[in-house]
Motif scaffolding. Sequence first.
Motif, PDB file in Angstrom:
ATOM      1  N   ILE A   1       0.840  -1.199   0.000  1.00 45.97           N
ATOM      2  CA  ILE A   1       0.000   0.000   0.000  1.00 45.97           C
ATOM      3  C   ILE A   1       0.873   1.245   0.000  1.00 45.97           C
ATOM      4  CG2 ILE A   1      -1.840   1.238   1.204  1.00 45.97           C
ATOM      5  CD1 ILE A   1      -2.526  -1.452   2.575  1.00 45.97           C
TER       6      ILE A   1
ATOM      7  N   VAL B   1      -1.397  -0.955  -4.219  1.00 47.26           N
ATOM      8  CA  VAL B   1      -2.538  -0.042  -4.071  1.00 47.26           C
ATOM      9  C   VAL B   1      -1.979   1.368  -4.129  1.00 47.26           C
ATOM     10  CG1 VAL B   1      -4.419   0.741  -2.584  1.00 47.26           C
ATOM     11  CG2 VAL B   1      -3.842  -1.698  -2.700  1.00 47.26           C
TER      12      VAL B   1
ATOM     13  N   SER C   1      -6.663   3.331  -5.197  1.00 43.19           N
ATOM     14  CA  SER C   1      -7.375   3.376  -3.912  1.00 43.19           C
ATOM     15  C   SER C   1      -8.878   3.340  -4.141  1.00 43.19           C
ATOM     16  CB  SER C   1      -7.001   4.659  -3.157  1.00 43.19           C
ATOM     17  OG  SER C   1      -5.615   4.883  -3.192  1.00 43.19           O
TER      18      SER C   1
ATOM     19  N   ILE D   1     -10.174  -0.156  -4.775  1.00 47.47           N
ATOM     20  CA  ILE D   1     -10.284  -0.935  -3.539  1.00 47.47           C
ATOM     21  C   ILE D   1     -11.546  -0.547  -2.769  1.00 47.47           C
ATOM     22  CG2 ILE D   1      -9.224  -1.423  -1.301  1.00 47.47           C
ATOM     23  CD1 ILE D   1      -7.812  -2.797  -3.594  1.00 47.47           C
TER      24      ILE D   1
END
Length: 456
Positions: free
Chosen positions: A98, A225, A256, A259
């Motif tokens: 991330i 991500v 992002s 997700i």
Amino acid sequence: MKCENCTKKECIKKTNIDDQQSVTPDTPDFNSEHEEKSEFHKLADAKIFLSDCLAHDSCVTVEEGIKVFQQNQKEFFRILNLNKKCDTSAHKVLAVSICPQSLPYFAAKFNLSVTDASKRLCGFLKSLGVHYVFDSTIAVDFSILESQKEFIHRYRHQKQEEHSLPMFASACPGWIRYAERVLGNPVTPHICTAKSPQQIMGSLVKDYFARQQNLSPDKIFHIIVAPCYDKKLEALREDFYTASYNSHDVDCVLTSGEIIQIMEQKKEFVKEAVVDNLFGEIKEEDTVSDGATRSDGYLEYIFKYAARELFDMDIKEITYRALKNKDFQEITLEKNGEIVLRFAAAYGFRNIQNMILKLKKGKFPYHFVEVLACPGGCLNGKGQTQTEDGKPDKALLRRMEEVYAEIPVQLPETNTHVQRLYQEWLNGTDSPKVLEALHTTYSTAEPPTDNMDIKW
């Protein structure tokens, strides 16, 4: 048809990318691989529109457009479902990294601190079937440390080595793509050779972590991500691929926003989980930043480091001076009444264009420039701040900036994990493997003669 940011007379990007939203020849057919609908089927039907001009520069080729489109939620779910089949030889270890600029987005969305948002996100991903979730701040630290070392070298050898200064930052894939495909040889030698955090994280996961887990790199499916779509293009770079294993360092990039779409459809409570680290240790730790007050960080850190190393000056606070607009600012260091360092931040392609024009005219006073494609910096990546109608969500961005400013500081040089990896992974801070694993090269094609006549 031309994109709003295109630099070519004929542009195939919008038509081709839009076509790919419905069907592409190489896109995996999710339903054909899974005759019975799996628990991820509804999630895989989420529509992601990639008609934005991904790199804001020269057009994306048809082949690249297809490969970018394949980096979507369906590919993620394909691997998740593959791991549920009986043929274990086809199973993959799923690892998600991330980006630090994505965490404030989730914190703002969840109305949580960054640390708590990280735990919720980690728990959610593991509930889907992800095995490891990493915070890629460690890769940012590597990139900053290598960038600052390179700046010192360039500064000290500027009279002996052509194109030493100015040095341009190398972390933004949109800027790098523009420099390589549009600006070419006059500009690319000025770009710092330190890899971007995404590239370094790819090396860490597919090299160091793979060996720690006794895994072949091709047995790991690595997902990033990220706050912007440009990261999908960066994952396709040739120096991001190991031919001997037929393995990309990053297999899939999800923004992002992508997700969040998954989380919104999978409406159920999940247990929070602490992010993993590359050493196989799990520790309860707060999320930390690299010490910068902005969503990028390179400029401030390199400026302070250069002041110490070159002029024995300890700088505590930095004052920015806005030039033409808030996305083109400079900072200077004076010693004995003389300006000895002049750094600038140029965000967005209008400012990049003006900067390059000055460079070509020989009227460029800066030693270092932090260049970012997105106005406002990385937090404002289109993959997390755009509303459904394609406009920036200013209220969300303000909240993200507030959250980011509240993250506790850990300077890259004090990161013990980085120092440990320099020794265990790279055989020291100045070894040949440092150059191999943490640095890259750029193409030097000559740009078109008319590419500077662009109206941004």
